[in-house]
Design a protein around this motif. Structure first.
Motif, PDB file in Angstrom:
ATOM      1  N   CYS A  23       0.861  -1.180   0.000  1.00  0.00           N
ATOM      2  CA  CYS A  23       0.000   0.000   0.000  1.00  0.00           C
ATOM      3  C   CYS A  23       0.895   1.227   0.000  1.00  0.00           C
ATOM      4  CB  CYS A  23      -0.918   0.024   1.217  1.00  0.00           C
ATOM      5  SG  CYS A  23      -2.272  -1.154   1.116  1.00  0.00           S
ATOM      6  N   ALA A  24       0.763   2.058  -1.040  1.00  0.00           N
ATOM      7  CA  ALA A  24       1.653   3.204  -1.210  1.00  0.00           C
ATOM      8  C   ALA A  24       0.868   4.500  -1.389  1.00  0.00           C
ATOM      9  CB  ALA A  24       2.550   2.990  -2.429  1.00  0.00           C
ATOM     10  N   ASN A  25       1.515   5.613  -1.036  1.00  0.00           N
ATOM     11  CA  ASN A  25       0.937   6.928  -1.324  1.00  0.00           C
ATOM     12  C   ASN A  25       0.972   7.151  -2.841  1.00  0.00           C
ATOM     13  OD1 ASN A  25       3.957   7.315  -0.676  1.00  0.00           O
ATOM     14  ND2 ASN A  25       3.473   9.222  -1.732  1.00  0.00           N
ATOM     15  N   HIS A  26       0.113   8.057  -3.318  1.00  0.00           N
ATOM     16  CA  HIS A  26       0.004   8.265  -4.771  1.00  0.00           C
ATOM     17  C   HIS A  26      -0.217   9.738  -5.075  1.00  0.00           C
ATOM     18  CE1 HIS A  26      -0.431   7.222  -8.864  1.00  0.00           C
ATOM     19  NE2 HIS A  26      -1.718   6.930  -8.900  1.00  0.00           N
ATOM     20  N   PHE A  27       0.891  10.423  -5.444  1.00  0.00           N
ATOM     21  CA  PHE A  27       0.830  11.852  -5.760  1.00  0.00           C
ATOM     22  C   PHE A  27       1.302  12.157  -7.180  1.00  0.00           C
ATOM     23  CE2 PHE A  27       1.933  12.670  -1.024  1.00  0.00           C
ATOM     24  CZ  PHE A  27       0.622  12.514  -0.645  1.00  0.00           C
ATOM     25  N   SER A  28       1.843  11.155  -7.888  1.00  0.00           N
ATOM     26  CA  SER A  28       2.492  11.396  -9.179  1.00  0.00           C
ATOM     27  C   SER A  28       2.328  10.183 -10.082  1.00  0.00           C
ATOM     28  CB  SER A  28       3.987  11.661  -8.934  1.00  0.00           C
ATOM     29  OG  SER A  28       4.728  11.606 -10.121  1.00  0.00           O
ATOM     30  N   TYR A  29       2.344  10.415 -11.398  1.00  0.00           N
ATOM     31  CA  TYR A  29       2.309   9.289 -12.333  1.00  0.00           C
ATOM     32  C   TYR A  29       3.604   8.485 -12.277  1.00  0.00           C
ATOM     33  CZ  TYR A  29      -2.097  10.853 -14.168  1.00  0.00           C
ATOM     34  OH  TYR A  29      -3.426  11.193 -14.277  1.00  0.00           O
ATOM     35  N   LEU A  30       4.621   9.029 -11.689  1.00  0.00           N
ATOM     36  CA  LEU A  30       5.878   8.308 -11.498  1.00  0.00           C
ATOM     37  C   LEU A  30       5.728   7.188 -10.457  1.00  0.00           C
ATOM     38  CD1 LEU A  30       8.856   8.276 -12.335  1.00  0.00           C
ATOM     39  CD2 LEU A  30       9.293   9.979 -10.557  1.00  0.00           C
ATOM     40  N   ASP A  31       4.717   7.275  -9.606  1.00  0.00           N
ATOM     41  CA  ASP A  31       4.517   6.279  -8.551  1.00  0.00           C
ATOM     42  C   ASP A  31       4.326   4.867  -9.107  1.00  0.00           C
ATOM     43  OD1 ASP A  31       4.567   8.397  -6.752  1.00  0.00           O
ATOM     44  OD2 ASP A  31       2.379   8.525  -6.618  1.00  0.00           O
ATOM     45  N   ILE A  32       3.653   4.752 -10.237  1.00  0.00           N
ATOM     46  CA  ILE A  32       3.351   3.429 -10.792  1.00  0.00           C
ATOM     47  C   ILE A  32       4.629   2.676 -11.160  1.00  0.00           C
ATOM     48  CG2 ILE A  32       2.148   2.189 -12.641  1.00  0.00           C
ATOM     49  CD1 ILE A  32       0.122   4.621 -12.599  1.00  0.00           C
ATOM     50  N   PRO A  33       5.509   3.248 -11.991  1.00  0.00           N
ATOM     51  CA  PRO A  33       6.738   2.497 -12.302  1.00  0.00           C
ATOM     52  C   PRO A  33       7.661   2.327 -11.102  1.00  0.00           C
ATOM     53  CG  PRO A  33       6.787   4.651 -13.364  1.00  0.00           C
ATOM     54  CD  PRO A  33       5.425   4.485 -12.779  1.00  0.00           C
ATOM     55  N   ILE A  34       7.664   3.278 -10.181  1.00  0.00           N
ATOM     56  CA  ILE A  34       8.544   3.160  -9.013  1.00  0.00           C
ATOM     57  C   ILE A  34       8.047   2.048  -8.095  1.00  0.00           C
ATOM     58  CG2 ILE A  34       9.415   4.339  -6.954  1.00  0.00           C
ATOM     59  CD1 ILE A  34      10.754   5.220  -9.597  1.00  0.00           C
ATOM     60  N   LEU A  35       6.738   1.932  -7.893  1.00  0.00           N
ATOM     61  CA  LEU A  35       6.208   0.825  -7.084  1.00  0.00           C
ATOM     62  C   LEU A  35       6.549  -0.507  -7.746  1.00  0.00           C
ATOM     63  CD1 LEU A  35       4.663   0.140  -4.492  1.00  0.00           C
ATOM     64  CD2 LEU A  35       2.568   0.115  -5.858  1.00  0.00           C
ATOM     65  N   GLY A  36       6.611  -0.509  -9.078  1.00  0.00           N
ATOM     66  CA  GLY A  36       6.955  -1.715  -9.822  1.00  0.00           C
ATOM     67  C   GLY A  36       8.376  -2.210  -9.591  1.00  0.00           C
ATOM     68  N   LEU A  37       9.204  -1.440  -8.889  1.00  0.00           N
ATOM     69  CA  LEU A  37      10.576  -1.861  -8.584  1.00  0.00           C
ATOM     70  C   LEU A  37      10.646  -2.831  -7.406  1.00  0.00           C
ATOM     71  CD1 LEU A  37      12.445   1.549  -9.020  1.00  0.00           C
ATOM     72  CD2 LEU A  37      12.347  -0.374 -10.628  1.00  0.00           C
ATOM     73  N   PHE A  38       9.503  -3.113  -6.783  1.00  0.00           N
ATOM     74  CA  PHE A  38       9.480  -4.080  -5.691  1.00  0.00           C
ATOM     75  C   PHE A  38      10.057  -5.401  -6.204  1.00  0.00           C
ATOM     76  CE2 PHE A  38       7.149  -7.149  -2.910  1.00  0.00           C
ATOM     77  CZ  PHE A  38       7.637  -6.690  -1.684  1.00  0.00           C
TER      78      PHE A  38
END
Length: 192
Positions: A23-38
């Motif tokens: 579960c992550a905060n979401h303020f930017s479209y950059l969040d999607i690819p960065i969360l994908g680094l898990f």
């Protein structure tokens, strides 16, 4: 693709045999690819409009769980699909704010219940994830102006459901919110 340096901070030792809900905060479209680094595979639960993006959209709707948040039927179907994926042993990733709904950085808006219901029903721990820099790198209101800055992603200690039922869903949701919001507030104060 934008050559943004990424720094991962782990506040626990990841157990690759354990199933998780992110579960992550979401303020930017950059969040999607960065969360994908898990470093473990997971099914992302996100808005159906992303499925319209050429090439990416096909992969997204094929591999992940889409939801049209304005449709009760779509929300119900996505929860059923997410339940099935949890029962198959997959990890899931959520932006529990229900999209980019930023009113004032760094304050999140209230979380939706879905991820927390799944965690309680299936006794799966939630990893709170804080991405405090993405808003500064690629603000939602300025998509054509990427700022070069280090991107941090903080994986907090997993939070396990301690019980079941609606009260536990509420408590788990509040605890995950508190962990992420505290980190966002601290990071913002340090950036000033």
């Amino acid at each position: 693709m934008a050559f943004i340096p990424v720094e991962k901070e782990w506040r626990f030792k990841l157990d690759k045999k354990q199933q998780y809900i992110l579960c992550a905060n979401h303020f930017s479209y950059l969040d999607i690819p960065i969360l994908g680094l898990f470093p473990m595979a997971f099914k992302f639960v996100g808005k159906s409009s992303l499925a319209k993006i050429p090439l990416f959209g096909y992969m997204y709707r094929t591999l992940h769980i889409t939801v049209n948040r304005s449709s009760y039927r779509s929300r119900a179907r996505s929860l059923v699909k997410a339940r099935e994926e949890i029962q198959k042993g997959h990890n899931l990733g959520f932006f529990p704010e229900g999209g980019i709904r930023l009113e004032k950085y760094p304050d999140m808006v209230d979380f939706k219940d879905g991820a927390f219901k799944l965690a309680v029903e299936n006794n799966v721990p939630i990893i709170p994830v804080t991405m405090p820099d993405n808003y500064h790198i690629l603000p939602d209101d300025d998509l054509l102006n990427i700022r070069r800055k280090k991107c941090r992603i903080i994986y907090h200690e997993p939070i396990w459901p301690s019980d079941n039922g609606d009260e536990q869903v509420k408590q788990l949701k509040e605890e995950v919110f508190r962990v992420i919001q505290t980190e966002l507030t601290t990071a913002d104060a340090n950036d000033i």
